[in-house]
Write a protein that holds these residues in place. Structure first.
Motif, PDB file in Angstrom:
ATOM      1  N   LEU A 178     -12.923  -0.323   1.303  1.00 22.02           N
ATOM      2  CA  LEU A 178     -11.916  -1.361   1.542  1.00 22.02           C
ATOM      3  C   LEU A 178     -10.675  -0.677   2.111  1.00 22.02           C
ATOM      4  CD1 LEU A 178     -10.669  -4.219   1.303  1.00 22.02           C
ATOM      5  CD2 LEU A 178     -10.040  -3.637  -1.050  1.00 22.02           C
ATOM      6  N   VAL A 179     -10.224  -1.163   3.282  1.00 24.08           N
ATOM      7  CA  VAL A 179      -9.033  -0.616   3.920  1.00 24.08           C
ATOM      8  C   VAL A 179      -7.950  -1.681   3.937  1.00 24.08           C
ATOM      9  CG1 VAL A 179      -8.067   0.407   6.022  1.00 24.08           C
ATOM     10  CG2 VAL A 179     -10.437   0.908   5.365  1.00 24.08           C
ATOM     11  N   TYR A 180      -6.767  -1.323   3.388  1.00 25.62           N
ATOM     12  CA  TYR A 180      -5.638  -2.260   3.395  1.00 25.62           C
ATOM     13  C   TYR A 180      -4.393  -1.581   3.950  1.00 25.62           C
ATOM     14  CZ  TYR A 180      -1.369  -4.412   1.692  1.00 25.62           C
ATOM     15  OH  TYR A 180      -0.100  -4.921   1.619  1.00 25.62           O
ATOM     16  N   HIS A 181      -3.783  -2.242   4.964  1.00 29.53           N
ATOM     17  CA  HIS A 181      -2.471  -1.825   5.472  1.00 29.53           C
ATOM     18  C   HIS A 181      -1.791  -3.048   6.060  1.00 29.53           C
ATOM     19  CE1 HIS A 181       0.725   0.461   7.353  1.00 29.53           C
ATOM     20  NE2 HIS A 181       0.283   1.556   6.714  1.00 29.53           N
ATOM     21  N   SER A 182      -0.484  -3.172   5.805  1.00 31.01           N
ATOM     22  CA  SER A 182       0.255  -4.338   6.286  1.00 31.01           C
ATOM     23  C   SER A 182       0.358  -4.376   7.808  1.00 31.01           C
ATOM     24  CB  SER A 182       1.661  -4.363   5.670  1.00 31.01           C
ATOM     25  OG  SER A 182       2.369  -3.172   5.999  1.00 31.01           O
ATOM     26  N   ILE A 217      -2.814   0.079  12.181  1.00 28.69           N
ATOM     27  CA  ILE A 217      -3.239   1.227  11.370  1.00 28.69           C
ATOM     28  C   ILE A 217      -4.536   0.916  10.633  1.00 28.69           C
ATOM     29  CG2 ILE A 217      -2.602   2.722   9.438  1.00 28.69           C
ATOM     30  CD1 ILE A 217       0.305   2.435  10.268  1.00 28.69           C
ATOM     31  N   ALA A 218      -4.639  -0.311  10.090  1.00 27.88           N
ATOM     32  CA  ALA A 218      -5.848  -0.695   9.367  1.00 27.88           C
ATOM     33  C   ALA A 218      -7.068  -0.657  10.290  1.00 27.88           C
ATOM     34  CB  ALA A 218      -5.675  -2.094   8.783  1.00 27.88           C
ATOM     35  N   ASN A 219      -6.919  -1.164  11.519  1.00 30.02           N
ATOM     36  CA  ASN A 219      -8.040  -1.174  12.468  1.00 30.02           C
ATOM     37  C   ASN A 219      -8.380   0.238  12.964  1.00 30.02           C
ATOM     38  OD1 ASN A 219      -8.419  -3.977  12.382  1.00 30.02           O
ATOM     39  ND2 ASN A 219      -6.836  -4.327  13.921  1.00 30.02           N
ATOM     40  N   LEU A 220      -7.361   1.096  13.031  1.00 22.57           N
ATOM     41  CA  LEU A 220      -7.610   2.481  13.423  1.00 22.57           C
ATOM     42  C   LEU A 220      -8.514   3.176  12.418  1.00 22.57           C
ATOM     43  CD1 LEU A 220      -7.033   4.904  15.274  1.00 22.57           C
ATOM     44  CD2 LEU A 220      -4.969   5.351  13.930  1.00 22.57           C
ATOM     45  N   TYR A 221      -8.208   3.012  11.140  1.00 18.81           N
ATOM     46  CA  TYR A 221      -9.066   3.563  10.098  1.00 18.81           C
ATOM     47  C   TYR A 221     -10.434   2.894  10.110  1.00 18.81           C
ATOM     48  CZ  TYR A 221      -6.079   6.812   7.591  1.00 18.81           C
ATOM     49  OH  TYR A 221      -5.348   7.927   7.234  1.00 18.81           O
ATOM     50  N   VAL A 223      -8.289  -5.528   5.547  1.00 14.55           N
ATOM     51  CA  VAL A 223      -7.340  -6.605   5.267  1.00 14.55           C
ATOM     52  C   VAL A 223      -5.926  -6.108   5.537  1.00 14.55           C
ATOM     53  CG1 VAL A 223      -8.789  -7.786   3.566  1.00 14.55           C
ATOM     54  CG2 VAL A 223      -7.227  -5.985   2.823  1.00 14.55           C
ATOM     55  N   SER A 224      -5.056  -7.045   5.927  1.00 13.06           N
ATOM     56  CA  SER A 224      -3.654  -6.689   6.193  1.00 13.06           C
ATOM     57  C   SER A 224      -2.687  -7.526   5.360  1.00 13.06           C
ATOM     58  CB  SER A 224      -3.338  -6.860   7.688  1.00 13.06           C
ATOM     59  OG  SER A 224      -3.624  -8.177   8.108  1.00 13.06           O
ATOM     60  N   GLU A 225      -3.203  -8.257   4.350  1.00 13.53           N
ATOM     61  CA  GLU A 225      -2.372  -9.051   3.458  1.00 13.53           C
ATOM     62  C   GLU A 225      -2.610  -8.600   2.019  1.00 13.53           C
ATOM     63  OE1 GLU A 225      -3.054 -13.190   4.016  1.00 13.53           O
ATOM     64  OE2 GLU A 225      -2.774 -13.101   6.196  1.00 13.53           O
ATOM     65  N   GLU A 226      -1.515  -8.468   1.277  1.00 18.15           N
ATOM     66  CA  GLU A 226      -1.594  -7.956  -0.093  1.00 18.15           C
ATOM     67  C   GLU A 226      -2.451  -8.849  -0.984  1.00 18.15           C
ATOM     68  OE1 GLU A 226       1.465  -7.134  -3.789  1.00 18.15           O
ATOM     69  OE2 GLU A 226       2.204  -6.856  -1.740  1.00 18.15           O
ATOM     70  N   ASP A 275      -5.406  10.696  -4.867  1.00 14.81           N
ATOM     71  CA  ASP A 275      -5.435  11.432  -3.605  1.00 14.81           C
ATOM     72  C   ASP A 275      -4.732  10.628  -2.520  1.00 14.81           C
ATOM     73  OD1 ASP A 275      -6.760  13.570  -4.641  1.00 14.81           O
ATOM     74  OD2 ASP A 275      -8.762  12.858  -4.080  1.00 14.81           O
ATOM     75  N   THR A 276      -4.215  11.338  -1.509  1.00 15.54           N
ATOM     76  CA  THR A 276      -3.464  10.676  -0.442  1.00 15.54           C
ATOM     77  C   THR A 276      -4.078  10.970   0.919  1.00 15.54           C
ATOM     78  OG1 THR A 276      -1.954  12.565  -0.331  1.00 15.54           O
ATOM     79  CG2 THR A 276      -1.286  10.690  -1.709  1.00 15.54           C
ATOM     80  N   LEU A 277      -3.804  10.096   1.880  1.00 14.51           N
ATOM     81  CA  LEU A 277      -4.191  10.268   3.275  1.00 14.51           C
ATOM     82  C   LEU A 277      -2.983   9.937   4.132  1.00 14.51           C
ATOM     83  CD1 LEU A 277      -7.724   8.578   3.345  1.00 14.51           C
ATOM     84  CD2 LEU A 277      -7.258  10.974   3.901  1.00 14.51           C
ATOM     85  N   GLU A 278      -2.851  10.644   5.258  1.00 14.61           N
ATOM     86  CA  GLU A 278      -1.741  10.358   6.157  1.00 14.61           C
ATOM     87  C   GLU A 278      -2.064   9.113   6.974  1.00 14.61           C
ATOM     88  OE1 GLU A 278       1.265  12.934   9.053  1.00 14.61           O
ATOM     89  OE2 GLU A 278      -0.747  13.675   8.597  1.00 14.61           O
ATOM     90  N   GLU A 279      -1.029   8.285   7.212  1.00 14.01           N
ATOM     91  CA  GLU A 279      -1.255   7.052   7.964  1.00 14.01           C
ATOM     92  C   GLU A 279      -1.773   7.344   9.373  1.00 14.01           C
ATOM     93  OE1 GLU A 279       2.293   4.705   7.840  1.00 14.01           O
ATOM     94  OE2 GLU A 279       1.840   3.904   5.840  1.00 14.01           O
ATOM     95  N   LYS A 280      -1.299   8.446   9.958  1.00 15.16           N
ATOM     96  CA  LYS A 280      -1.837   8.860  11.257  1.00 15.16           C
ATOM     97  C   LYS A 280      -3.224   9.428  11.020  1.00 15.16           C
ATOM     98  CE  LYS A 280      -0.818  11.835  15.210  1.00 15.16           C
ATOM     99  NZ  LYS A 280       0.087  12.868  15.769  1.00 15.16           N
ATOM    100  N   ALA A 281      -4.219   8.642  11.348  1.00 11.18           N
ATOM    101  CA  ALA A 281      -5.594   8.966  10.965  1.00 11.18           C
ATOM    102  C   ALA A 281      -6.071  10.254  11.604  1.00 11.18           C
ATOM    103  CB  ALA A 281      -6.522   7.818  11.356  1.00 11.18           C
ATOM    104  N   ASN A 282      -6.748  11.091  10.789  1.00 16.22           N
ATOM    105  CA  ASN A 282      -7.340  12.339  11.247  1.00 16.22           C
ATOM    106  C   ASN A 282      -8.771  12.363  10.731  1.00 16.22           C
ATOM    107  OD1 ASN A 282      -8.232  15.146  11.193  1.00 16.22           O
ATOM    108  ND2 ASN A 282      -6.110  15.693  11.694  1.00 16.22           N
TER     109      ASN A 282
END
Length: 232
Positions: free
Chosen positions: A129-133, A137-141, A155-158, A214-221
């Motif tokens: 599950l990928v969530y970002h407002s 960014i959400a579609n990139l991941y 999803v892009s809504e909380e 754990d964390t991930l950077e928003e700039k996808a790698n």
């Protein structure tokens, strides 16, 4: 109904008349008006008559008047009795019907308790599950994970994000950390309780804040994602 007065025995005509006046004042007023009119007519007739009216005639008229009042009183009482009778019968019928209902209810057999098996609704399953407002960014991941052959929900809504946690079973949850900055550990516990491993998306991996996971950077790698998801 409503007759809450009484008259003790022996019944006296004057007391009875006063009691009737209390309950039927309109009837008494009409009778008095008629009696006054009758008295006026009688006086006019008496004036026209000769002065030889005897005391016997006067006594007869008085007795006749008393007898007429007595008859009217009996008529009123008879009417009251006739009115009361159907009310009593109706109340008796109502009591009988109530009793019959109680009997019927008591005769109804109470079924034994039926045991119901608890039905547990199976959750749908997905990998990530990928969530970002920010949908970008959400579609990139989403594109990267799709290339890695993962099934995912984006999803892009909380509110939708929380709904997906509730109705779907995931292996990983990648979510934007900023909206949950004041409840970092609480959202992590919620994700873990759903059976998924959480990853918080942050602006800069060099930040010193503790996100309880754990964390991930928003700039996808893609290499970083492979490492976090333990993909060879």
């Amino acid at each position: 109904a409503g007759m809450d007065n009484y008259l003790s025995k022996p019944v006296e005509l004057e007391q009875l008349n006063l009691l009737i006046q209390e309950y039927f004042p309109y009837k008494i007023v009409e009778d008095k008006e008629e009696a006054i009119e009758d008295d006026i007519e009688k006086k006019e007739r008496e004036e026209e008559k000769k002065d030889n009216v005897t005391d016997t005639d006067e006594s007869t008229d008085t007795e006749y008047g008393d007898e007429e009042i007595h008859n009217d009183t009996l008529t009123v009482l008879d009417n009251l009795i006739q009115i009361d009778e159907p009310i009593e019968e109706e109340s008796t019928d109502t009591q009988d019907s109530d009793n019959s209902v109680e009997i019927q209810e008591s005769e109804v057999a109470v079924p034994e308790a039926v045991e119901f098996e608890e039905v547990v609704e199976e959750k749908r399953k997905s990998d990530i599950l990928v969530y970002h407002s920010m949908p970008l960014i959400a579609n990139l991941y989403g594109s990267i994970l799709k290339n890695l052959e993962y099934d995912m929900d984006i999803v892009s809504e909380e509110e939708k994000f929380l709904d997906r946690l509730d109705d779907t079973e995931y292996t990983f949850v990648i979510y934007e950390a900023e909206p949950f900055k004041k409840m970092k550990c609480m959202i992590v516990d919620l994700i873990k309780d759903s059976g998924a491993k959480p990853f918080a998306l942050i602006h800069n991996l060099l930040e010193q804040d503790d996100y309880c996971c754990d964390t991930l950077e928003e700039k996808a790698n893609i290499s970083d994602i492979k490492k976090k998801l333990q993909i060879d």
